[in-house]
Scaffold this active site. Structure first.
Site, PDB file in Angstrom:
ATOM      1  N   GLN A  60      26.948 -18.828 -59.578  1.00 15.00           N
ATOM      2  CA  GLN A  60      28.361 -18.528 -59.839  1.00 15.00           C
ATOM      3  C   GLN A  60      29.026 -17.837 -58.642  1.00 15.00           C
ATOM      4  O   GLN A  60      30.137 -18.157 -58.263  1.00 15.00           O
ATOM      5  CB  GLN A  60      28.490 -17.635 -61.075  1.00 15.00           C
ATOM      6  N   GLU A 110      38.492 -15.857 -58.013  1.00 14.27           N
ATOM      7  CA  GLU A 110      38.339 -14.541 -57.375  1.00 14.27           C
ATOM      8  C   GLU A 110      38.615 -14.626 -55.884  1.00 14.27           C
ATOM      9  O   GLU A 110      38.207 -13.770 -55.108  1.00 14.27           O
ATOM     10  CB  GLU A 110      36.936 -13.999 -57.637  1.00 14.27           C
ATOM     11  N   ASP A 165      24.462  -7.967 -66.006  1.00 12.67           N
ATOM     12  CA  ASP A 165      25.900  -7.932 -66.327  1.00 12.67           C
ATOM     13  C   ASP A 165      26.024  -8.391 -67.786  1.00 12.67           C
ATOM     14  O   ASP A 165      26.144  -7.557 -68.699  1.00 12.67           O
ATOM     15  CB  ASP A 165      26.637  -8.840 -65.334  1.00 12.67           C
ATOM     16  N   LYS A 212      31.565  -2.909 -66.662  1.00  9.74           N
ATOM     17  CA  LYS A 212      32.915  -3.458 -66.825  1.00  9.74           C
ATOM     18  C   LYS A 212      33.510  -2.801 -68.071  1.00  9.74           C
ATOM     19  O   LYS A 212      33.082  -3.119 -69.199  1.00  9.74           O
ATOM     20  CB  LYS A 212      32.857  -4.968 -67.032  1.00  9.74           C
ATOM     21  N   SER A 248      37.022 -11.878 -63.461  1.00  3.84           N
ATOM     22  CA  SER A 248      37.637 -12.988 -62.712  1.00  3.84           C
ATOM     23  C   SER A 248      39.153 -13.020 -62.910  1.00  3.84           C
ATOM     24  O   SER A 248      39.884 -13.429 -62.019  1.00  3.84           O
ATOM     25  CB  SER A 248      36.993 -14.306 -63.105  1.00  3.84           C
TER      26      SER A 248
HETATM   27  C1  2PG Z   1      30.942 -11.737 -63.290  1.00  4.12           C
HETATM   28  C2  2PG Z   1      32.427 -11.729 -63.381  1.00  4.12           C
HETATM   29  C3  2PG Z   1      33.218 -11.148 -62.284  1.00  4.12           C
HETATM   30  P1  2PG Z   1      33.744 -12.551 -65.484  1.00  4.12           P
HETATM   31  O1  2PG Z   1      30.272 -12.571 -63.899  1.00  4.12           O
HETATM   32  O2  2PG Z   1      30.347 -10.868 -62.696  1.00  4.12           O
HETATM   33  O3  2PG Z   1      32.838 -11.496 -61.024  1.00  4.12           O
HETATM   34  O4  2PG Z   1      32.992 -12.755 -64.046  1.00  4.12           O
HETATM   35  O5  2PG Z   1      35.180 -12.625 -65.209  1.00  4.12           O
HETATM   36  O6  2PG Z   1      33.285 -13.652 -66.319  1.00  4.12           O
HETATM   37  O7  2PG Z   1      33.372 -11.224 -66.021  1.00  4.12           O
HETATM   38 MG    MG Z   2      28.277 -11.371 -63.409  1.00  3.89          MG
END
Ligand code: 2PG
Ligand code: MG
Length: 389
Positions: A147, A191, A290, A315, A345
């Site tokens: 990703q 991003e 994450d 987050k 994102s």
């Molecule tokens: C991730 C993020 C941000 P998402 O996977 O770390 O870079 O993506 O927006 O899905 O949280």
């Molecule tokens: Mg991530």
């Protein structure tokens, strides 16, 4: 601090989707907070409700706050948890909870004539290091194998110096992609990272050269729940299909052949055991969760018991309140885990995560390096300047 007024409005996120902004008025003035939107949301996150529903909910609960005297963050967050007793905040929405929780944090700092990072920090703080997304793909622009490909500094002289190196490396990556990727068209993803569909080995060869020239290391966010089909990990560009144990060896081998010092979500969000095996094999590299943790205290404790990883992505929008975010950071730090405060994102111009990262003493911040992501980078530079005074 008496709440004179609490308002809500629809605003846009960088993805062009709508999100919410909450505004709080006190005698001292007005502060606002807007909420980011994740694209690959983990299944253990709090619920994100559509904007129209959130506005209705807000109008129902606003009177619980207006006219009230609020003294601490805990008061706000316990009130939110009393209004919505569900763990995943599905009644009012994690997005509404966080908007209210974070706008109060800003107001409390303002009330004390402090910046949020100062208000939160206990004693001396250091500036985190940046981890920046420079290439990838994913849902919005066609899948890439990984990703996100990221750069991070080896040692940090200053935040400014690290970001300068990453910015150079980001531009050099584009020059190399022009030569090596016939489909490269300077496209950027959500991003603002370069979009490439080169396979993992070809991408890493480019990043290896660029990282080494700029004294940087490489990071990979596999977001592996997205690769997992219930049975194996499927990499569409490389044509690889890997079992659980093959995935462990694959990631381990990559980290030994390339200067990779950061690996995020290399396994799907329920596989604590593979996380633990990999962490053990490739330490001191950072292996972090994450989607695995979703900034959830119980999940983190499970990870600690399993020795699943040595790092955790934080987050606030995954957990819904500032108090819960703080608890997770503190628990991780108590267990000597590296904490990485991260954007999503879909972002807005809100820079609260910069202040949370510094104020709570996170070791890293994870942002994009280009486009609207510079809003966060530039706020970090302002904070760095203030810390030096
Ligand atoms: C991730 C993020 C941000 P998402 O996977 O770390 O870079 O993506 O927006 O899905 O949280
Ligand atoms: Mg991530």
């Amino acid at each position: 601090m008496i709440v004179k007024n609490l308002r809500i409005r629809e605003v846009f996120a960088t993805t062009t989707e709508k999100t919410i902004e909450v505004e709080l008025e006190t005698k001292k003035g007005i502060v606002r907070s807007s909420i980011p939107i994740g694209t690959s949301r983990g299944k253990y996150e709090v619920k994100f409700l559509p904007v129209e529903n959130v506005i209705k909910k807000f109008l129902m609960i606003r009177r619980r706050f207006t006219g009230e005297e609020i003294r601490t963050q805990e008061e706000v967050d316990s009130l939110l948890r009393m209004i919505d007793k569900t763990q995943d905040l599905r009644e009012i929405g994690g997005n509404l909870a966080l908007a209210i929780s974070s706008v109060f944090l800003k107001a409390l700092a303002f009330e004390n004539d402090m910046e949020v990072f100062e208000f939160l920090s206990k004693g001396k703080t250091t500036i985190p290091k940046p981890i920046c997304n420079v290439a990838g793909g994913w849902k919005e622009s066609g899948k890439s194998d990984v990703q996100e490909y990221l750069f991070l500094p080896v040692h940090q002289k200053s935040f400014l110096d690290s970001v300068t190196k990453i910015a150079n490396a980001y531009r050099q990556t584009a020059s190399m992609l022009v030569q090596k990727d016939p489909n490269f068209a300077f496209s950027k993803n959500l991003e603002s990272a370069w979009v490439t569909k080169l396979d993992i080995e070809s991408t890493l060869k480019i990043l290896d050269r660029v990282a080494t020239e700029n004294l940087l290391k490489i990071g990979l966010d596999f977001a592996a729940s997205q690769l997992w089909n219930g049975n194996e990990y499927v990499y569409s560009n490389s044509g690889l299909k890997l079992s659980r144990t093959e995935q462990i060896s694959f990631v381990e081998d990559l980290t030994k052949r390339y200067p990779i010092s950061y690996v995020e979500d290399p396994f799907h969000e329920d596989d604590f055991v593979s996380f633990s095996t990999l962490t053990h094999r490739i330490e001191p590299r950072i292996v972090c969760g994450d989607d695995l943790y979703a900034t959830n205290l119980e999940r983190l404790k499970l990870g600690i018991r399993n020795k699943a990883s040595n790092g955790i992505v934080i987050k606030p929008s995954q957990v819904g309140t500032i108090s819960d975010t703080i608890k997770v950071v503190n628990e991780a730090k108590k267990n000597k885990m590296i904490t990485i405060m991260s954007h999503r994102s879909g972002e807005t111009e809100d820079t609260l995560i910069c202040h949370l990262a510094v104020g709570l003493g996170c070791e890293y911040v994870k942002f994009g390096i280009s486009g609207e992501r510079t809003v966060k980078i530039n706020e970090m530079l302002r904070i760095e300047e203030k810390l030096k005074k």
